[in-house]
Design an enzyme around this catalytic site. Structure first.
Site, mmCIF file in Angstrom:
data_model
loop_
_atom_site.group_PDB
_atom_site.id
_atom_site.type_symbol
_atom_site.label_atom_id
_atom_site.label_comp_id
_atom_site.label_asym_id
_atom_site.label_seq_id
_atom_site.Cartn_x
_atom_site.Cartn_y
_atom_site.Cartn_z
ATOM 1 C CG ASP A 119 38.822 40.704 61.111
ATOM 2 O OD1 ASP A 119 38.576 39.636 60.526
ATOM 3 O OD2 ASP A 119 39.206 41.724 60.513
ATOM 4 C CG HIS A 120 35.019 35.662 60.507
ATOM 5 N ND1 HIS A 120 34.522 36.733 59.840
ATOM 6 C CD2 HIS A 120 35.111 34.679 59.590
ATOM 7 C CE1 HIS A 120 34.321 36.415 58.573
ATOM 8 N NE2 HIS A 120 34.672 35.166 58.388
ATOM 9 C CG HIS A 157 37.419 40.097 56.908
ATOM 10 N ND1 HIS A 157 37.269 40.047 58.266
ATOM 11 C CD2 HIS A 157 36.174 39.877 56.395
ATOM 12 C CE1 HIS A 157 35.996 39.819 58.560
ATOM 13 N NE2 HIS A 157 35.308 39.718 57.442
HETATM 14 C C1 BG6 Z 1 31.918 38.708 56.575
HETATM 15 C C2 BG6 Z 1 31.310 39.619 55.561
HETATM 16 O O1 BG6 Z 1 32.620 39.427 57.541
HETATM 17 O O2 BG6 Z 1 32.809 37.819 55.915
HETATM 18 C C3 BG6 Z 1 30.607 38.836 54.471
HETATM 19 O O3 BG6 Z 1 30.388 40.471 56.210
HETATM 20 C C4 BG6 Z 1 31.542 37.829 53.862
HETATM 21 O O4 BG6 Z 1 30.099 39.703 53.474
HETATM 22 C C5 BG6 Z 1 32.193 36.990 54.949
HETATM 23 O O5 BG6 Z 1 30.787 36.994 52.996
HETATM 24 C C6 BG6 Z 1 33.256 36.092 54.381
HETATM 25 O O6 BG6 Z 1 33.707 35.246 55.394
HETATM 26 P P1 BG6 Z 1 34.306 33.815 55.039
HETATM 27 O O7 BG6 Z 1 34.783 33.293 56.338
HETATM 28 O O8 BG6 Z 1 33.207 33.027 54.422
HETATM 29 O O9 BG6 Z 1 35.407 34.091 54.064
#
Ligand code: BG6
Length: 504
Positions: free
Chosen positions: A183-184, A246
């Protein structure tokens, strides 16, 4: 302390894909420049596309060039890694590609005269994951529990049942300790800092509960639309794309009990406790506790943008939601009856990810009413992105002979304090997988508990008619119903950015 880095081979399934290009290539290049990669390091890209090794190398270089925080690729640095980039093309259902991979892995170990950590990164569409895992199992590529790890991207399943099924397939081939579910958001510095903020300071923990906290807001607002991902979004929607993972993970970090040690399983146990304590939303309450929205056309930063239903690969009568706001409760001693409002959406007015904690009013207002006209409860705002920092709002006496109180802010900004750009989430996460540290990755039970908590809302959403879609204009803060959701409790959403608070 320099941590010893073992020889490592990163195997990327979906090497020519978007994720590799946009996220993995720049992260790897940054790690290279920062001397964070092991000395003996190789990449093996695999893809169904019949491209050549030269094309794969070019693709990685292009991704690094465009997206790395270092401002562009330096030829000398690139040459240090380019010779160890390999490519295999073939059908992921065909055992031949796994046999070829095995040979390549063995050749590296022979050349290095050492066993290597093998990180099998599935940067592929979710539909092919099960097949790849099964083939890896049949080819006996996962047998070395100490050295082989698999990285699985979200979405992890489509609902509880499919997540359980996917976990079953994975754990048949890999031991849980070998599985890294990404989960980044957990790799973002500002998200990791929540633990430091809460548990490395004596100040906040004593007031971090229902006695002092009125409510919590977690917002992840994006300005972008679905871009080229209409097909995926039609099946996912924002509840699955953002909230299940997230936002739930951020909620866990805010709500969890203090960990006893920094051990990966200890931290993950504490998070699972939060997910399991989320009050089940009864299906007939969903209308009161959740709002779905879909963007119509509008303007973002002065530019016209199309409606979701006019995006590529999206049905003209699509019921998919691009916005959601939900109210949850964590039923335990610490949080009983404290609402957690979660909100996320695409094509909103600003890009803004933050957690706002609103404290309860003082128990007794001893100042004259004339002094407290501008009084506000204390707020603690954790800015996750694009600005990175923390603001604490409290009351101060305005200078002068007449007694007036007004809210003021105390600021912490990462940029001002640390003067350097923060590493990208994927840099942190790739490093952790290579080092075998699973703290920032999700365990099977976490994923399942999160799906469980969301299931009633997902089920009910499927039945809630989306007749009013699109129900918000691009460039606004989402549907009016989201404001009503929080306003009916006498509260309102916070939209202020760190910069706006600084200027106040
Ligand atoms: C991803 C989603 O996990 O996270 C995307 O699939 C979203 O839809 C993105 O735009 C948002 O990531 P960040 O790091 O740009 O907030």
């Amino acid at each position: 302390m320099t941590l010893e880095k073992e020889p490592t081979i990163l195997v990327i399934f979906g090497g020519m894909g978007d994720l590799t290009w946009r996220k993995l290539a720049p992260a790897l290049y940054n790690l290279l420049v920062d001397h964070e990669l092991p000395e003996r390091f190789a990449i093996i890209g695999l893809d169904v596309k019949n491209d050549s090794l030269a094309e794969f190398r070019l693709r990685l270089k292009d991704g690094a060039n465009r997206f790395c925080r270092c401002g562009g690729v330096d030829e000398e640095n690139w040459n240090n890694i380019s010779g160890n980039i390999n490519f295999l093309s073939g059908d992921f259902a065909d055992p031949a590609i796994y046999a070829a991979l095995n040979e390549r892995l063995k050749a590296y170990e022979k050349k290095w005269d050492s066993p290597a950590n093998q990180v099998l990164y599935l940067a592929t569409p979710p539909g092919i994951v099960e097949t790849i895992v099964k083939r890896i199992g049949s080819a006996r590529l996962a047998d070395n529990e100490q050295h082989v790890r698999i990285v699985v991207e979200k979405p992890f399943g489509h609902d509880l049942a499919s997540a359980v099924a996917l976990n079953a397939v994975l754990t048949k081939v890999f031991d849980e300790t070998q599985i890294y579910r990404i989960d980044h958001y957990l790799g973002k510095e500002t998200v990791q800092n929540i633990l430091a903020f809460r548990f490395a300071n004596a100040l906040f923990e004593p007031i971090w509960d229902r006695r002092y906290i009125d409510h919590v807001q977690i917002t992840v607002a994006e300005q972008v639309g679905v871009e080229h991902r209409g097909e995926y979004y039609e099946h996912a929607g924002v509840l699955r794309d953002m909230i299940q993972n997230h936002l739930m993970q951020i909620l866990c970090l805010i709500a969890m009990e203090p960990m006893v040690s920094f051990d990966a399983n200890e931290i993950r146990n504490k998070k699972v406790d939060v997910l399991r304590a989320i009050r089940p939303t009864l299906e007939d309450q969903v209308q009161q506790l959740a709002v779905r929205g879909q963007y119509g056309a509008g303007r973002i930063n002065g530019h016209k943008v199309p409606a979701y239903r006019a995006e590529p690969s999206v049905a003209t009568d699509s019921p998919a939601e691009t916005f959601a706001a939900i109210k949850l409760f964590v039923d335990n001693w610490r949080w009983q009856d404290v609402p957690f409002y979660l909100r996320t959406g695409k094509r909103l007015q600003k890009k803004l990810s933050e957690v706002m904690i609103q404290f309860r009013p003082v128990p007794h207002q001893s100042f004259p009413t004339t002094a407290t006209m501008a009084w506000q409860p204390n707020h603690l705002i954790i800015y996750i992105q694009p600005e990175e920092g923390i603001v604490l709002q409290f009351q101060a006496k305005q200078p002068g002979s007449i007694l007036h109180l007004s809210p003021v802010d105390m600021h912490f900004s990462y940029q001002e304090t640390f003067k350097s750009r923060l590493p990208e989430a994927y840099e942190t996460l790739l490093t952790d997988v290579m080092m075998g540290d699973a703290t920032l990755f999700m365990r099977a039970d976490q994923v399942e508990a999160s799906w469980s908590a969301l299931t009633p809302i997902l089920n009910a959403s499927e039945n809630i008619i989306s007749a009013d879609f699109p129900n918000y204009l691009s460039g606004t803060w989402g549907p009016e119903a989201a404001d009503i959701l929080i306003a009916q409790d006498g509260r309102s959403w916070n939209h202020s950015t760190l910069e706006e608070n600084e200027k106040k």
